[in-house]
Scaffold this motif. Structure first.
Motif, PDB file in Angstrom:
ATOM      1  N   THR A  26     -33.839 -66.206  68.084  1.00  0.00           N
ATOM      2  CA  THR A  26     -35.199 -65.944  67.612  1.00  0.00           C
ATOM      3  C   THR A  26     -36.030 -67.218  67.606  1.00  0.00           C
ATOM      4  OG1 THR A  26     -34.423 -64.096  66.242  1.00  0.00           O
ATOM      5  CG2 THR A  26     -36.567 -65.060  65.687  1.00  0.00           C
ATOM      6  N   GLN A  27     -35.434 -68.310  67.126  1.00  0.00           N
ATOM      7  CA  GLN A  27     -36.150 -69.582  67.077  1.00  0.00           C
ATOM      8  C   GLN A  27     -36.464 -70.104  68.473  1.00  0.00           C
ATOM      9  OE1 GLN A  27     -33.524 -71.963  64.688  1.00  0.00           O
ATOM     10  NE2 GLN A  27     -34.060 -70.899  62.782  1.00  0.00           N
ATOM     11  N   PHE A  28     -35.525 -69.916  69.406  1.00  0.00           N
ATOM     12  CA  PHE A  28     -35.769 -70.338  70.787  1.00  0.00           C
ATOM     13  C   PHE A  28     -36.940 -69.565  71.378  1.00  0.00           C
ATOM     14  CE2 PHE A  28     -35.014 -69.294  75.286  1.00  0.00           C
ATOM     15  CZ  PHE A  28     -35.136 -70.556  75.835  1.00  0.00           C
ATOM     16  N   GLY A  29     -36.945 -68.239  71.172  1.00  0.00           N
ATOM     17  CA  GLY A  29     -38.041 -67.434  71.690  1.00  0.00           C
ATOM     18  C   GLY A  29     -39.381 -67.861  71.118  1.00  0.00           C
ATOM     19  N   ALA A  30     -39.410 -68.133  69.802  1.00  0.00           N
ATOM     20  CA  ALA A  30     -40.656 -68.556  69.163  1.00  0.00           C
ATOM     21  C   ALA A  30     -41.117 -69.900  69.703  1.00  0.00           C
ATOM     22  CB  ALA A  30     -40.460 -68.623  67.651  1.00  0.00           C
ATOM     23  N   LEU A  31     -40.174 -70.802  69.944  1.00  0.00           N
ATOM     24  CA  LEU A  31     -40.514 -72.125  70.472  1.00  0.00           C
ATOM     25  C   LEU A  31     -41.087 -72.019  71.877  1.00  0.00           C
ATOM     26  CD1 LEU A  31     -40.389 -75.222  70.105  1.00  0.00           C
ATOM     27  CD2 LEU A  31     -38.093 -75.148  71.100  1.00  0.00           C
ATOM     28  N   MET A  32     -40.490 -71.170  72.714  1.00  0.00           N
ATOM     29  CA  MET A  32     -40.973 -71.007  74.078  1.00  0.00           C
ATOM     30  C   MET A  32     -42.358 -70.364  74.103  1.00  0.00           C
ATOM     31  SD  MET A  32     -38.757 -72.414  75.945  1.00  0.00           S
ATOM     32  CE  MET A  32     -39.317 -71.882  77.554  1.00  0.00           C
ATOM     33  N   ARG A  33     -42.591 -69.396  73.224  1.00  0.00           N
ATOM     34  CA  ARG A  33     -43.919 -68.766  73.174  1.00  0.00           C
ATOM     35  C   ARG A  33     -44.974 -69.754  72.690  1.00  0.00           C
ATOM     36  NH1 ARG A  33     -40.770 -64.188  72.004  1.00  0.00           N
ATOM     37  NH2 ARG A  33     -40.615 -64.743  69.813  1.00  0.00           N
ATOM     38  N   LYS A  34     -44.606 -70.607  71.762  1.00  0.00           N
ATOM     39  CA  LYS A  34     -45.535 -71.628  71.274  1.00  0.00           C
ATOM     40  C   LYS A  34     -45.879 -72.605  72.396  1.00  0.00           C
ATOM     41  CE  LYS A  34     -46.214 -74.896  67.463  1.00  0.00           C
ATOM     42  NZ  LYS A  34     -45.597 -75.493  66.239  1.00  0.00           N
ATOM     43  N   ALA A  35     -44.875 -72.978  73.176  1.00  0.00           N
ATOM     44  CA  ALA A  35     -45.122 -73.869  74.308  1.00  0.00           C
ATOM     45  C   ALA A  35     -46.035 -73.208  75.329  1.00  0.00           C
ATOM     46  CB  ALA A  35     -43.798 -74.270  74.953  1.00  0.00           C
ATOM     47  N   LEU A  36     -45.840 -71.910  75.550  1.00  0.00           N
ATOM     48  CA  LEU A  36     -46.680 -71.188  76.499  1.00  0.00           C
ATOM     49  C   LEU A  36     -48.131 -71.150  76.025  1.00  0.00           C
ATOM     50  CD1 LEU A  36     -47.050 -69.464  79.025  1.00  0.00           C
ATOM     51  CD2 LEU A  36     -46.310 -67.477  77.705  1.00  0.00           C
ATOM     52  N   GLU A  37     -48.331 -70.949  74.738  1.00  0.00           N
ATOM     53  CA  GLU A  37     -49.689 -70.915  74.200  1.00  0.00           C
ATOM     54  C   GLU A  37     -50.429 -72.220  74.468  1.00  0.00           C
ATOM     55  OE1 GLU A  37     -49.321 -69.991  70.105  1.00  0.00           O
ATOM     56  OE2 GLU A  37     -48.656 -67.915  70.436  1.00  0.00           O
ATOM     57  N   ALA A  38     -49.709 -73.320  74.488  1.00  0.00           N
ATOM     58  CA  ALA A  38     -50.329 -74.627  74.705  1.00  0.00           C
ATOM     59  C   ALA A  38     -50.458 -75.000  76.182  1.00  0.00           C
ATOM     60  CB  ALA A  38     -49.510 -75.710  73.985  1.00  0.00           C
ATOM     61  N   ALA A  59     -33.044 -61.069  77.830  1.00  0.00           N
ATOM     62  CA  ALA A  59     -31.748 -61.135  78.504  1.00  0.00           C
ATOM     63  C   ALA A  59     -30.800 -62.107  77.802  1.00  0.00           C
ATOM     64  CB  ALA A  59     -31.932 -61.550  79.960  1.00  0.00           C
ATOM     65  N   MET A  60     -31.362 -63.146  77.174  1.00  0.00           N
ATOM     66  CA  MET A  60     -30.542 -64.166  76.521  1.00  0.00           C
ATOM     67  C   MET A  60     -30.098 -63.773  75.112  1.00  0.00           C
ATOM     68  SD  MET A  60     -32.529 -67.643  77.679  1.00  0.00           S
ATOM     69  CE  MET A  60     -31.447 -68.684  76.691  1.00  0.00           C
ATOM     70  N   ASN A  61     -30.460 -62.602  74.661  1.00  0.00           N
ATOM     71  CA  ASN A  61     -30.016 -62.158  73.341  1.00  0.00           C
ATOM     72  C   ASN A  61     -28.490 -62.238  73.275  1.00  0.00           C
ATOM     73  OD1 ASN A  61     -29.232 -60.550  71.049  1.00  0.00           O
ATOM     74  ND2 ASN A  61     -31.223 -59.546  71.149  1.00  0.00           N
ATOM     75  N   PRO A  62     -27.935 -62.887  72.260  1.00  0.00           N
ATOM     76  CA  PRO A  62     -26.473 -63.025  72.179  1.00  0.00           C
ATOM     77  C   PRO A  62     -25.724 -61.698  72.241  1.00  0.00           C
ATOM     78  CG  PRO A  62     -27.539 -64.430  70.549  1.00  0.00           C
ATOM     79  CD  PRO A  62     -28.613 -63.592  71.161  1.00  0.00           C
ATOM     80  N   ALA A  63     -26.352 -60.641  71.766  1.00  0.00           N
ATOM     81  CA  ALA A  63     -25.684 -59.332  71.779  1.00  0.00           C
ATOM     82  C   ALA A  63     -25.437 -58.832  73.194  1.00  0.00           C
ATOM     83  CB  ALA A  63     -26.507 -58.322  71.005  1.00  0.00           C
ATOM     84  N   ASN A  64     -26.147 -59.405  74.184  1.00  0.00           N
ATOM     85  CA  ASN A  64     -26.020 -58.927  75.560  1.00  0.00           C
ATOM     86  C   ASN A  64     -24.869 -59.574  76.313  1.00  0.00           C
ATOM     87  OD1 ASN A  64     -28.304 -57.380  75.086  1.00  0.00           O
ATOM     88  ND2 ASN A  64     -29.715 -58.889  75.964  1.00  0.00           N
ATOM     89  N   SER A  65     -24.137 -60.433  75.660  1.00  0.00           N
ATOM     90  CA  SER A  65     -23.010 -61.126  76.303  1.00  0.00           C
ATOM     91  C   SER A  65     -21.722 -60.814  75.551  1.00  0.00           C
ATOM     92  CB  SER A  65     -23.247 -62.646  76.317  1.00  0.00           C
ATOM     93  OG  SER A  65     -22.100 -63.334  76.777  1.00  0.00           O
ATOM     94  N   LEU A  66     -20.661 -60.562  76.281  1.00  0.00           N
ATOM     95  CA  LEU A  66     -19.378 -60.229  75.648  1.00  0.00           C
ATOM     96  C   LEU A  66     -18.902 -61.348  74.731  1.00  0.00           C
ATOM     97  CD1 LEU A  66     -16.904 -58.368  75.400  1.00  0.00           C
ATOM     98  CD2 LEU A  66     -15.945 -59.519  77.409  1.00  0.00           C
TER      99      LEU A  66
END
Length: 489
Positions: A26-38, A59-66
């Motif tokens: 979740t934190q990674f996604g928020a960080l990437m979206r913040k970078a995109l906004e800038a 796709a990178m959600n941990p639940a999507n990987s065994l």
């Protein structure tokens, strides 16, 4: 990030570990979206990047990987690895199909337990079959209802089960219902264009229905791209001095393509030109391509749950009629698809009077002066509701707008007996926002309000004829017909 305590038992430690991974994601996604906004992109560029970023983050959600899904790992341990073997079997089966399974495909058969409203095919040509449904009332309105469903899906979303069938509901209200069943085209029909869908599809269906019913006019309904085709066809008829429609119903349909949501982000000159070069003069757009695009719009609903449950946990999807329909792909002829892309999504020419020439005549939607009922769904991710509202400003007749709760399908398929959701009604305003500010919320389905409106335009009641078709258009085969049963090759 949460750190697991050394005093936790194995189960609690796994739960804490999963929570920590989820927080990190979740934190990674928020960080990437913040970078995109800038980032120094224009609004469209940012929207395109945001869509791509969402695909990556989802796709990178941990639940999507065994390795980072404790539930999948536990299932593998508990089953002695059998869940992994079953997951591999399901994966290979889907590779052979070319798509991710979302329902038990063996549980349904078109005409047996979906699309079961009784009726007959009374006309067919290279492009479509016309289905006439058997009346269920002693008397019917003189003017029939002709339904034009989308050609990018099978029509039976409107006749999925008896309890949620818009077709059956309209029949129960005393309407003689005809429905266009588009052909799932193959290479032999790869030369067909937009004009063919208008002339040999919509306009031919209106003529046949009017002839069989011996009516002066017909009521018409178009759903999604079926509404775009219907609007175009009626404008073509108007340019020829003809007025075949007593009324027009548009369900989650676009006539103005100013804002096409995330789908529009994928369309630009280079993309359209590339399609025109490959299939614009002949060929097919495979239904699987379209299905993949639509699934990507809601990957966390339509992709990843089935990957996790199927491939990681070894659980085959249960039977679900809606998702069975969703996976029943439909091909489109390349020339038709390319015309549609360029003149709507790319250049938005349909809204311009004379902006397109269809079937040899300039098209002006304002010449469609039949009363119109325009419906949109508030959470529609395919046809943004404000874009659907913009179509009310283009038509020339008295127009009513209704906004329903939920999305593209669930908002439309909302039978009154379910007593679900709500809808909004109100007088037309200068724009969608002003309309909503003055709209009134009403509990339950929009179907009864539409039915009352439609009855006004349907003519007097006459005795229902039990024999379908006519001498000129005899019955060909029982509904739902063979075109809808054809699978995309």
């Amino acid at each position: 990030m949460t750190q697991p305590s050394p005093d936790l038992d194995a189960t609690s430690w796994l739960q804490a570990w999963q929570q920590g991974l989820s927080q990190g994601h979740t934190q990674f996604g928020a960080l990437m979206r913040k970078a995109l906004e800038a980032a120094p992109f224009d609004a469209r560029g940012k929207a395109q990047m945001d869509f791509a970023l969402r695909q990556v983050v989802d796709a990178m959600n941990p639940a999507n990987s065994l390795a980072t899904n404790p539930e999948a790992m536990q299932a593998a341990l508990d089953s002695g690895g059998a869940s992994l073997l079953e997951g591999a079997r399901l994966f290979l089966a889907d590779v052979a199909k070319g798509r991710i399974s979302m329902s038990d495909d063996q549980a349904f058969e078109v005409g047996r337990n979906v699309a079961t409203s009784p009726g007959s095919v009374v006309f067919e040509n290279e492009l479509m079959q016309l289905v006439q449904y058997t009346p269920s009332t002693a008397k019917v309105h003189k003017r029939p209802l002709v339904i034009v469903p989308p050609c990018i899906n099978k029509f039976y979303i409107l006749d999925l089960q008896p309890g949620n069938s818009l077709v059956a509901y309209a029949v129960e209200q005393g309407h003689t219902v005809f429905l266009v069943s588009w052909r799932n085209v193959s290479a032999e029909q790869g030369h067909l264009g937009w004009d063919d869908y208008v002339e040999q599809g919509v306009l031919r269906a209106l003529d046949v229905a009017r002839s069989i019913a011996r009516a002066d006019k017909v009521n018409t309904l178009g759903f999604c791209i079926g509404g775009t085709l219907l609007g175009s066809a009626l404008a073509v008829a108007a340019a020829r001095g003809e007025t075949p429609a007593a009324s027009v119903t548009l369900l989650t349909a676009m006539l103005d393509f100013s804002d096409t949501g995330e789908l529009g982000l994928m369309v630009d000159e280079a993309m359209v030109a590339a399609r025109e070069a490959t299939i614009g003069r002949g060929g097919l757009l495979k239904g699987r391509e379209l299905a993949t695009v639509f699934a990507a719009l809601r990957a966390n609903d339509l992709i990843w749950p089935y990957v996790v449950n199927g491939y990681l946990k070894g659980k085959a999807p249960p039977a679900f009629d809606l998702l069975y329909w969703n996976g029943d792909d439909t091909n489109l002829p390349g020339p038709m698809y390319c015309w549609y892309l360029r003149n709507t999504y790319l250049e938005n020419r349909l809204r311009v009077p004379g902006g397109t020439v269809q079937c040899g005549v300039p098209v002006d939607l304002s010449r469609v002066d039949a009363p119109a009922f325009v419906y949109a769904s508030r959470d529609d991710h395919i046809v943004p509701w404000k874009t659907a509202y913009a179509g009310t400003q283009l038509l020339g007749g008295d127009t009513r707008f209704v906004l329903g709760a939920s999305g593209h399908i669930a908002g439309v398929i909302n039978p009154p007996a379910k007593k679900k959701r709500n809808h909004w009604v109100g007088d037309l305003a200068s724009d969608a926002g002003a309309w909503l500010d003055g709209a009134q919320s009403i509990d339950g389905s929009w179907w009864p309000g539409w039915s009352d409106w439609l009855a006004v335009h349907a003519g007097a009641k006459v005795a229902a004829r039990r024999a379908l078709g006519s001498a000129d258009f005899p019955v060909i085969e029982p509904a739902p017909g063979r075109y809808v049963k054809a699978k995309a090759a």
